[in-house]
Design a protein around this motif. Structure first.
Motif, PDB file in Angstrom:
ATOM      1  N   LEU A  15       0.824  -1.212   0.000  1.00 27.49           N
ATOM      2  CA  LEU A  15       0.000   0.000   0.000  1.00 27.49           C
ATOM      3  C   LEU A  15       0.854   1.255   0.000  1.00 27.49           C
ATOM      4  O   LEU A  15       0.527   2.250  -0.643  1.00 27.49           O
ATOM      5  N   THR A  16       1.972   1.198   0.742  1.00 27.32           N
ATOM      6  CA  THR A  16       2.899   2.339   0.764  1.00 27.32           C
ATOM      7  C   THR A  16       3.475   2.583  -0.626  1.00 27.32           C
ATOM      8  O   THR A  16       3.560   3.722  -1.091  1.00 27.32           O
ATOM      9  N   CYS A  17       3.842   1.485  -1.289  1.00 28.49           N
ATOM     10  CA  CYS A  17       4.381   1.600  -2.660  1.00 28.49           C
ATOM     11  C   CYS A  17       3.350   2.227  -3.587  1.00 28.49           C
ATOM     12  O   CYS A  17       3.664   3.150  -4.341  1.00 28.49           O
ATOM     13  N   LEU A  18       2.110   1.735  -3.543  1.00 24.79           N
ATOM     14  CA  LEU A  18       1.068   2.263  -4.434  1.00 24.79           C
ATOM     15  C   LEU A  18       0.793   3.729  -4.149  1.00 24.79           C
ATOM     16  O   LEU A  18       0.599   4.529  -5.074  1.00 24.79           O
ATOM     17  N   TYR A  19       0.799   4.102  -2.875  1.00 21.71           N
ATOM     18  CA  TYR A  19       0.587   5.506  -2.507  1.00 21.71           C
ATOM     19  C   TYR A  19       1.723   6.380  -3.043  1.00 21.71           C
ATOM     20  O   TYR A  19       1.484   7.454  -3.601  1.00 21.71           O
ATOM     21  N   GLU A  20       2.962   5.914  -2.878  1.00 27.08           N
ATOM     22  CA  GLU A  20       4.117   6.695  -3.339  1.00 27.08           C
ATOM     23  C   GLU A  20       4.122   6.830  -4.860  1.00 27.08           C
ATOM     24  O   GLU A  20       4.424   7.900  -5.404  1.00 27.08           O
ATOM     25  N   VAL A  21       3.780   5.732  -5.546  1.00 27.99           N
ATOM     26  CA  VAL A  21       3.725   5.772  -7.021  1.00 27.99           C
ATOM     27  C   VAL A  21       2.660   6.762  -7.476  1.00 27.99           C
ATOM     28  O   VAL A  21       2.884   7.584  -8.382  1.00 27.99           O
ATOM     29  N   THR A  22       1.481   6.697  -6.845  1.00 31.12           N
ATOM     30  CA  THR A  22       0.396   7.630  -7.200  1.00 31.12           C
ATOM     31  C   THR A  22       0.814   9.074  -6.944  1.00 31.12           C
ATOM     32  O   THR A  22       0.551   9.959  -7.770  1.00 31.12           O
ATOM     33  N   SER A  23       1.490   9.324  -5.828  1.00 31.70           N
ATOM     34  CA  SER A  23       1.955  10.679  -5.498  1.00 31.70           C
ATOM     35  C   SER A  23       2.969  11.166  -6.516  1.00 31.70           C
ATOM     36  O   SER A  23       2.932  12.328  -6.957  1.00 31.70           O
ATOM     37  N   LEU A  24       3.893  10.275  -6.912  1.00 30.29           N
ATOM     38  CA  LEU A  24       4.893  10.645  -7.913  1.00 30.29           C
ATOM     39  C   LEU A  24       4.235  11.044  -9.234  1.00 30.29           C
ATOM     40  O   LEU A  24       4.614  12.031  -9.875  1.00 30.29           O
ATOM     41  N   LYS A  78       5.972 -10.087 -14.393  1.00 27.85           N
ATOM     42  CA  LYS A  78       5.956  -8.968 -15.337  1.00 27.85           C
ATOM     43  C   LYS A  78       4.534  -8.566 -15.668  1.00 27.85           C
ATOM     44  O   LYS A  78       3.589  -9.358 -15.536  1.00 27.85           O
ATOM     45  N   SER A  79       4.417  -7.316 -16.104  1.00 32.17           N
ATOM     46  CA  SER A  79       3.105  -6.789 -16.481  1.00 32.17           C
ATOM     47  C   SER A  79       3.315  -5.732 -17.562  1.00 32.17           C
ATOM     48  O   SER A  79       4.286  -4.962 -17.510  1.00 32.17           O
ATOM     49  N   VAL A 116       0.459  -0.743 -10.701  1.00 30.14           N
ATOM     50  CA  VAL A 116       1.509   0.247 -10.988  1.00 30.14           C
ATOM     51  C   VAL A 116       1.635   0.446 -12.496  1.00 30.14           C
ATOM     52  O   VAL A 116       1.760   1.585 -12.982  1.00 30.14           O
ATOM     53  N   CYS A 117       1.590  -0.637 -13.268  1.00 30.58           N
ATOM     54  CA  CYS A 117       1.671  -0.514 -14.734  1.00 30.58           C
ATOM     55  C   CYS A 117       0.493   0.288 -15.282  1.00 30.58           C
ATOM     56  O   CYS A 117       0.648   1.060 -16.240  1.00 30.58           O
ATOM     57  N   LEU A 118      -0.690   0.099 -14.672  1.00 32.11           N
ATOM     58  CA  LEU A 118      -1.862   0.874 -15.080  1.00 32.11           C
ATOM     59  C   LEU A 118      -1.632   2.365 -14.836  1.00 32.11           C
ATOM     60  O   LEU A 118      -1.934   3.198 -15.713  1.00 32.11           O
ATOM     61  N   GLU A 119      -1.056   2.710 -13.679  1.00 27.45           N
ATOM     62  CA  GLU A 119      -0.766   4.111 -13.352  1.00 27.45           C
ATOM     63  C   GLU A 119       0.289   4.693 -14.295  1.00 27.45           C
ATOM     64  O   GLU A 119       0.171   5.828 -14.746  1.00 27.45           O
ATOM     65  N   VAL A 120       1.321   3.907 -14.579  1.00 30.65           N
ATOM     66  CA  VAL A 120       2.380   4.385 -15.493  1.00 30.65           C
ATOM     67  C   VAL A 120       1.804   4.600 -16.895  1.00 30.65           C
ATOM     68  O   VAL A 120       2.120   5.586 -17.576  1.00 30.65           O
ATOM     69  N   GLY A 121       0.933   3.682 -17.325  1.00 33.75           N
ATOM     70  CA  GLY A 121       0.286   3.844 -18.628  1.00 33.75           C
ATOM     71  C   GLY A 121      -0.542   5.118 -18.689  1.00 33.75           C
ATOM     72  O   GLY A 121      -0.514   5.847 -19.693  1.00 33.75           O
ATOM     73  N   ASN A 122      -1.269   5.432 -17.618  1.00 36.12           N
ATOM     74  CA  ASN A 122      -2.049   6.673 -17.565  1.00 36.12           C
ATOM     75  C   ASN A 122      -1.147   7.893 -17.648  1.00 36.12           C
ATOM     76  O   ASN A 122      -1.476   8.896 -18.299  1.00 36.12           O
ATOM     77  N   LEU A 123       0.014   7.813 -16.971  1.00 36.31           N
ATOM     78  CA  LEU A 123       0.971   8.924 -17.019  1.00 36.31           C
ATOM     79  C   LEU A 123       1.478   9.150 -18.438  1.00 36.31           C
ATOM     80  O   LEU A 123       1.519  10.290 -18.923  1.00 36.31           O
ATOM     81  N   LEU A 124       1.843   8.067 -19.113  1.00 34.01           N
ATOM     82  CA  LEU A 124       2.358   8.190 -20.484  1.00 34.01           C
ATOM     83  C   LEU A 124       1.269   8.667 -21.450  1.00 34.01           C
ATOM     84  O   LEU A 124       1.563   9.383 -22.408  1.00 34.01           O
ATOM     85  N   GLU A 125       0.016   8.281 -21.190  1.00 33.45           N
ATOM     86  CA  GLU A 125      -1.101   8.774 -22.009  1.00 33.45           C
ATOM     87  C   GLU A 125      -1.229  10.291 -21.882  1.00 33.45           C
ATOM     88  O   GLU A 125      -1.377  11.001 -22.884  1.00 33.45           O
ATOM     89  N   ARG A 126      -1.171  10.782 -20.630  1.00 36.95           N
ATOM     90  CA  ARG A 126      -1.302  12.230 -20.410  1.00 36.95           C
ATOM     91  C   ARG A 126      -0.143  12.989 -21.041  1.00 36.95           C
ATOM     92  O   ARG A 126      -0.329  14.080 -21.586  1.00 36.95           O
TER      93      ARG A 126
END
Length: 364
Positions: A15-24, A78-79, A116-126
């Motif tokens: 959960l800490t990892c997901l929170y930090e990734v989302t914040s980043l 992997k994802s 995390v891959c879903l969040e990174v994909g959203n970042l690259l889309e934006r």
């Protein structure tokens, strides 16, 4: 088996990892995407249960990130990273083998990696959306500048045409009257030559402003190409440069404007002469294909600097010294090729020089 305390500890890490990734991602700067992705890889590394031996790889079409290696071979979870539902990268999280196997990963870790891959994909889309918006904005600004420039250019060209015609006409009349005065004749020849040069610049300005009418017809372009090169033989000889013409057929039919085609060849060959050293060779290759004609003009000159490659077809751009180029030559060439529904591109020649490739479709 994991104790309740161990399971709780792992959930907290995830959960800490997901929170930090989302914040980043929320606070990311689109100009520093690579730094953000590095930070995400580091977050993933400490989120796994055996974090001291975890190894992370994050790859996109333009960025490759790897954390510090912990072994020679790995077993991976992997994802995929998806951008607009298209796979555009992958994240792998691994442990060294043979010490670990796939059974050592937790089900929750795969779920975390997918999120995390879903969040990174959203970042690259934006980022892609922002880049496209910026590109469109620049295109609109450029089109507006060119429209204004075209209006100004047309006005200047019309204003200059009449006085230049008068200068040329009266200079030629005066030359006939003083033909016995060699010094006066010499000076008048300079006036006439420079006036003709100025008229050519005005013609380029008028074409750039879309003020020059076209007269297209289906012709054999081989004699046109040969005549254009022959007219430049003196300039080629003066600069100690040879020009080799290679044509696939003696009869290549194309619907075009003869004057404009000559103008294209003149501009490209004169440019090649200017930048070519003595004893070098310019090659003109013309190939007749089923649906198009391809012309390739190559030289052995200094080539186009890397930082100038995207600007060569822009109006008034030139790498020549002040006073030696109007910066309209390649812009006019580009305009003529586009008006013929064709394409022009450039590439480095080997070992030195530039290659211009023109593709003109056979339009009935």
């Amino acid at each position: 088996m994991h104790t309740a305390e161990q399971k709780l500890k792992e959930r907290i890490k995830e959960l800490t990892c997901l929170y930090e990734v989302t914040s980043l991602i929320v606070n990311s700067d689109y100009e520093q995407i690579e730094e953000v992705l590095k930070a995400i890889a580091n977050c993933l590394q400490v989120a796994w249960q055996f974090d001291e031996e975890t190894y992370v790889e994050l790859e996109t079409p333009t960025i490759s990130i790897k954390t510090e290696e912990r072994g020679e071979a790995y077993v991976f979870l992997k994802s995929p990273i998806k951008v607009f539902n298209e796979p555009k990268g992958v994240i792998r999280v691994g442990y060294p083998t043979p010490k670990y196997t796939l059974e050592d990963f937790l089900v929750e870790e795969q779920q975390l990696l997918d999120n995390v891959c879903l969040e990174v994909g959203n970042l690259l889309e934006r980022k892609e959306i922002k880049d496209n918006q910026e590109s469109i904005r620049r295109q609109v600004e450029q089109a507006d500048r060119l429209r204004i420039l075209g209006e100004i250019t047309a006005g200047i060209a019309h204003e200059l045409n009449t006085p230049l015609a008068n200068i040329l006409g009266f200079a030629e009349l005066l030359r006939e009257r003083v033909e016995n005065d060699s010094l006066a004749v010499k000076d008048l020849d300079k006036i006439i030559t420079n006036t003709i040069f100025s008229r050519e610049v005005v013609k380029k300005l008028m074409f750039f402003a879309c003020e020059m009418p076209e007269e297209r017809s289906t012709i054999n372009i081989v004699p046109v190409i040969e005549d254009a090169i022959d007219l430049l033989r003196a300039t080629l000889a003066k600069n100690e440069i040879s020009c080799q013409l290679d044509i696939s057929s003696e009869n290549i039919q194309l619907r075009t404007d003869k004057i404009q085609l000559t103008q294209v060849l003149f501009n490209l060959i004169v440019n090649a002469i200017y930048f070519s050293p003595p004893q070098s060779k310019i090659k003109v290759k013309v190939t007749d294909k089923k649906d198009k004609v391809v012309m390739v003009i190559s030289d052995e000159g200094s080539g186009i600097p890397k930082d100038k490659e995207n600007s060569v077809f822009e109006p008034f751009f030139t790498t020549k010294p002040v006073g030696e180029g109007s910066g309209l030559g390649l812009s006019v060439v580009h305009g003529i090729i586009q008006s013929h529904k064709g394409r022009i591109s450039h590439a480095p020649n080997k070992p030195t020089g530039t290659i211009f490739t023109i593709e003109l479709p056979k339009i009935k």
